[in-house]
Design a protein around this motif. Structure first.
Motif, PDB file in Angstrom:
ATOM      1  N   LEU A   1       0.832  -1.200   0.000  1.00 21.67           N
ATOM      2  CA  LEU A   1       0.000   0.000   0.000  1.00 21.67           C
ATOM      3  C   LEU A   1       0.870   1.255   0.000  1.00 21.67           C
ATOM      4  CD1 LEU A   1      -2.908   0.958   0.008  1.00 21.67           C
ATOM      5  CD2 LEU A   1      -2.906   0.818   2.512  1.00 21.67           C
ATOM      6  N   CYS A   2       1.941   1.243   0.774  1.00 21.09           N
ATOM      7  CA  CYS A   2       2.868   2.379   0.780  1.00 21.09           C
ATOM      8  C   CYS A   2       3.495   2.576  -0.601  1.00 21.09           C
ATOM      9  CB  CYS A   2       3.963   2.160   1.820  1.00 21.09           C
ATOM     10  SG  CYS A   2       3.416   2.315   3.532  1.00 21.09           S
ATOM     11  N   ALA A   3       3.874   1.486  -1.259  1.00 19.11           N
ATOM     12  CA  ALA A   3       4.500   1.578  -2.583  1.00 19.11           C
ATOM     13  C   ALA A   3       3.549   2.202  -3.599  1.00 19.11           C
ATOM     14  CB  ALA A   3       4.938   0.190  -3.046  1.00 19.11           C
ATOM     15  N   ARG A   4       2.267   1.886  -3.485  1.00 15.70           N
ATOM     16  CA  ARG A   4       1.292   2.421  -4.432  1.00 15.70           C
ATOM     17  C   ARG A   4       1.024   3.908  -4.213  1.00 15.70           C
ATOM     18  NH1 ARG A   4      -3.294  -2.448  -4.800  1.00 15.70           N
ATOM     19  NH2 ARG A   4      -1.797  -4.168  -5.024  1.00 15.70           N
ATOM     20  N   LEU A   5       1.209   4.398  -2.985  1.00 16.12           N
ATOM     21  CA  LEU A   5       0.882   5.791  -2.657  1.00 16.12           C
ATOM     22  C   LEU A   5       2.108   6.682  -2.454  1.00 16.12           C
ATOM     23  CD1 LEU A   5      -1.991   5.141  -0.079  1.00 16.12           C
ATOM     24  CD2 LEU A   5      -2.255   6.004  -2.412  1.00 16.12           C
ATOM     25  N   ALA A   6       3.304   6.107  -2.485  1.00 13.36           N
ATOM     26  CA  ALA A   6       4.519   6.828  -2.076  1.00 13.36           C
ATOM     27  C   ALA A   6       4.756   8.112  -2.856  1.00 13.36           C
ATOM     28  CB  ALA A   6       5.733   5.906  -2.194  1.00 13.36           C
ATOM     29  N   MET A   7       4.461   8.123  -4.153  1.00  9.16           N
ATOM     30  CA  MET A   7       4.746   9.303  -4.972  1.00  9.16           C
ATOM     31  C   MET A   7       3.715  10.414  -4.795  1.00  9.16           C
ATOM     32  SD  MET A   7       6.202   7.759  -8.571  1.00  9.16           S
ATOM     33  CE  MET A   7       4.654   6.990  -9.010  1.00  9.16           C
ATOM     34  N   LEU A   8       2.610  10.118  -4.097  1.00 13.53           N
ATOM     35  CA  LEU A   8       1.512  11.074  -4.006  1.00 13.53           C
ATOM     36  C   LEU A   8       1.271  11.606  -2.605  1.00 13.53           C
ATOM     37  CD1 LEU A   8      -0.942   9.086  -6.316  1.00 13.53           C
ATOM     38  CD2 LEU A   8       0.494  11.037  -6.949  1.00 13.53           C
ATOM     39  N   VAL A   9       1.640  10.848  -1.588  1.00 15.07           N
ATOM     40  CA  VAL A   9       1.441  11.280  -0.197  1.00 15.07           C
ATOM     41  C   VAL A   9       2.561  12.249   0.186  1.00 15.07           C
ATOM     42  CG1 VAL A   9       1.505  10.504   2.203  1.00 15.07           C
ATOM     43  CG2 VAL A   9       0.171   9.237   0.518  1.00 15.07           C
ATOM     44  N   PRO A  10       2.231  13.406   0.757  1.00 11.69           N
ATOM     45  CA  PRO A  10       3.263  14.410   1.089  1.00 11.69           C
ATOM     46  C   PRO A  10       4.360  13.859   1.998  1.00 11.69           C
ATOM     47  CG  PRO A  10       1.078  15.361   1.272  1.00 11.69           C
ATOM     48  CD  PRO A  10       0.868  13.894   1.076  1.00 11.69           C
ATOM     49  N   ALA A  11       5.600  14.275   1.715  1.00 14.93           N
ATOM     50  CA  ALA A  11       6.744  13.815   2.495  1.00 14.93           C
ATOM     51  C   ALA A  11       6.875  14.558   3.823  1.00 14.93           C
ATOM     52  CB  ALA A  11       8.031  13.982   1.682  1.00 14.93           C
ATOM     53  N   LEU A  12       6.231  15.730   3.932  1.00 15.20           N
ATOM     54  CA  LEU A  12       6.328  16.531   5.154  1.00 15.20           C
ATOM     55  C   LEU A  12       4.944  16.834   5.702  1.00 15.20           C
ATOM     56  CD1 LEU A  12       9.093  19.113   4.134  1.00 15.20           C
ATOM     57  CD2 LEU A  12       9.373  17.029   5.482  1.00 15.20           C
ATOM     58  N   GLY A  13       4.846  16.861   7.034  1.00 15.00           N
ATOM     59  CA  GLY A  13       3.604  17.188   7.706  1.00 15.00           C
ATOM     60  C   GLY A  13       3.422  18.677   7.898  1.00 15.00           C
ATOM     61  N   GLY A  14       2.475  19.056   8.746  1.00 12.90           N
ATOM     62  CA  GLY A  14       2.093  20.456   8.889  1.00 12.90           C
ATOM     63  C   GLY A  14       3.156  21.359   9.455  1.00 12.90           C
TER      64      GLY A  14
ATOM     65  N   GLU B   1       7.271  17.951   9.976  1.00 11.27           N
ATOM     66  CA  GLU B   1       7.555  16.585  10.404  1.00 11.27           C
ATOM     67  C   GLU B   1       7.748  15.707   9.162  1.00 11.27           C
ATOM     68  OE1 GLU B   1       4.584  18.396  13.341  1.00 11.27           O
ATOM     69  OE2 GLU B   1       4.809  18.221  11.159  1.00 11.27           O
ATOM     70  N   ARG B   2       8.717  14.840   9.216  1.00 12.72           N
ATOM     71  CA  ARG B   2       9.001  13.994   8.055  1.00 12.72           C
ATOM     72  C   ARG B   2       8.122  12.741   8.072  1.00 12.72           C
ATOM     73  NH1 ARG B   2      12.930  12.804  11.787  1.00 12.72           N
ATOM     74  NH2 ARG B   2      13.459  10.600  12.081  1.00 12.72           N
ATOM     75  N   ARG B   3       7.744  12.315   6.895  1.00 10.12           N
ATOM     76  CA  ARG B   3       6.957  11.092   6.759  1.00 10.12           C
ATOM     77  C   ARG B   3       7.807   9.893   7.160  1.00 10.12           C
ATOM     78  NH1 ARG B   3       5.177   9.714   0.739  1.00 10.12           N
ATOM     79  NH2 ARG B   3       7.191   8.623   0.759  1.00 10.12           N
ATOM     80  N   CYS B   4       7.211   8.962   7.877  1.00 11.83           N
ATOM     81  CA  CYS B   4       7.936   7.745   8.255  1.00 11.83           C
ATOM     82  C   CYS B   4       8.338   6.977   6.994  1.00 11.83           C
ATOM     83  CB  CYS B   4       7.066   6.857   9.149  1.00 11.83           C
ATOM     84  SG  CYS B   4       6.766   7.539  10.789  1.00 11.83           S
ATOM     85  N   GLU B   5       9.507   6.415   7.002  1.00  8.84           N
ATOM     86  CA  GLU B   5      10.010   5.648   5.869  1.00  8.84           C
ATOM     87  C   GLU B   5      10.664   4.362   6.365  1.00  8.84           C
ATOM     88  OE1 GLU B   5       9.334   6.332   2.891  1.00  8.84           O
ATOM     89  OE2 GLU B   5       8.900   8.486   2.836  1.00  8.84           O
TER      90      GLU B   5
END
Length: 289
Positions: free
Chosen positions: A99-112, A115-119
Motif C-alpha cells: 500500500l505504501c509503494a502504491r501511494l509513495a509518490m503522491l502522499v506528502p513527504a512533510l507534515g504540517g 515533520e518527516r513522513r515515516c520511511e
C-alpha cells in the motif's frame, strides 16, 4: 477456528475483538500514477484505482468473516456522533509495504510543521474497516479525525510504538480512506469548508462519492488543514457501504503533545453539536422530500 487458521490470530482489545491478518491480500502493482485534488478542501485529494476490484472483494470478505461491532472501545469518536460498525485488524508488513509503494509518490513527504513522513513504511498497520448499513440509517456525523499513534503487536497485544524507537514522536497527520464498494445513492464523504456544519448551506458543502478501489486522502489531527467532515446515511442507498480508514504516519524530532482540543470536553461537545445539527438538517430534507 477456520477463520483463525486462514487469516490470523484473534486479539482482545479493551473488551472488543480485533484481528491480526497473517496473509497477503494484495498483489504487486505499479504505483498509482496520479491524484485528483478535492476542490475547496486544501490538501485533500483522491487517488483512483489504488486497489483492484478483486482486492476490495477480498478485504470485504475478510471483514465480514471476522465480524463487525460498535467499536465503542476501538474508535475515539463517540457513538453519539456515529452509528457505523467497525472491524479492526493489524495488517501484515507485506500489505502495508504494498500500500505504501502504491501511494509513495503522491502522499506528502512533510507534515504540517515540517515533520518527516515515516520511511519506508508510512501507513499505520492498524486498519479500521467501517460498514454503513442503510436499513439502520448508519451515519458518521460531522467530526475531525484525530492523530493516531503507530501501532504494533507485542506479546499478542496491540500496543503503541514508543517515540524513542524512531528518534522522535510518531503521530499520524493524514487520513487515507479506501473505498471497498460503490454504486450508492448517498453515502458521500461530506466536507464543511467553514468548519461549522450549521453554517454551510448544502450548496457550499463539498462531497466525494465512493469509487471502488479509490483512496480519499486529507489532513487530520494537529495539521492546520484538518477539515470538518462526515458521512450521512440516505434512504436511497442501493448497497451497504464498506470502506477502510488508514493513517499516514509522521515523526517529529521533538516530543509533540497532542492538541488539547481533541480530548477536551468543550471540543467533544462542539463535535456532538455539529453532528446533531447536520443530522437534523438531513432528516428534515429527507422528510420534506
Amino acid at each position: 477456528d477456520a477463520l483463525r487458521s486462514t487469516y490470523g490470530l484473534q486479539q482482545q482489545v479493551l473488551g472488543e475483538t480485533a484481528w491480526e491478518l497473517r496473509v497477503d491480500l494484495l498483489g504487486r502493482r505499479s504505483p498509482a500514477p496520479f491524484a485528483k485534488p478535492v476542490d475547496g478542501v486544501p490538501g485533500a485529494f483522491v487517488v483512483p484505482s489504488v486497489l483492484t476490484a478483486a482486492e476490495c472483494a477480498s478485504l470485504v470478505a475478510f471483514s465480514d468473516a471476522a465480524g463487525f461491532g460498535s467499536g465503542a472501545e476501538l474508535v475515539e469518536v463517540p457513538l453519539e456522533v456515529r452509528s457505523n460498525e467497525v472491524c479492526v485488524f493489524m495488517a501484515p508488513p507485506s500489505v502495508v509495504s504494498e500500500l505504501c509503494a502504491r501511494l509513495a509518490m503522491l502522499v506528502p513527504a512533510l507534515g504540517g510543521n515540517g515533520e518527516r513522513r515515516c520511511e519506508p513504511l508510512f501507513i499505520n498497520p492498524r486498519f479500521r474497516c467501517y460498514r454503513y448499513r442503510p436499513e439502520v440509517g448508519a451515519r458518521f456525523g460531522a467530526h475531525y479525525d484525530g492523530g493516531q499513534p503507530l501501532s504494533k503487536i507485542e506479546d499478542r497485544c496491540i500496543i503503541q510504538e514508543e517515540a524513542s524507537q524512531r528518534g522522535g514522536q510518531v503521530l499520524s497527520q493524514m487520513s487515507v480512506l479506501l473505498y471497498l464498494t460503490e454504486g450508492h445513492r448517498g453515502g458521500e464523504t461530506t466536507f464543511f469548508p467553514s468548519g461549522e456544519a450549521e453554517a454551510d448551506e448544502e450548496a457550499a458543502r463539498i462531497c466525494v462519492s465512493p469509487q471502488l478501489g479509490a483512496a480519499l486522502c486529507f489532513w487530520h489531527g494537529r495539521h492546520p488543514m484538518s477539515p470538518l467532515h462526515g458521512l450521512a446515511a440516505s434512504c436511497g442507498v442501493l448497497l451497504r457501504e464498506v470502506c477502510h480508514q488508514n493513517e499516514v504516519m509522521y515523526v517529529s524530532e521533538a516530543e509533540v503533545v497532542q492538541s488539547d482540543n481533541w480530548s477536551s470536553t468543550s471540543y467533544v461537545n462542539a463535535m456532538l453539536h455539529a453532528s446533531k445539527v447536520w443530522t437534523d438538517t438531513a432528516n428534515d430534507a429527507s422528510n420534506a422530500a
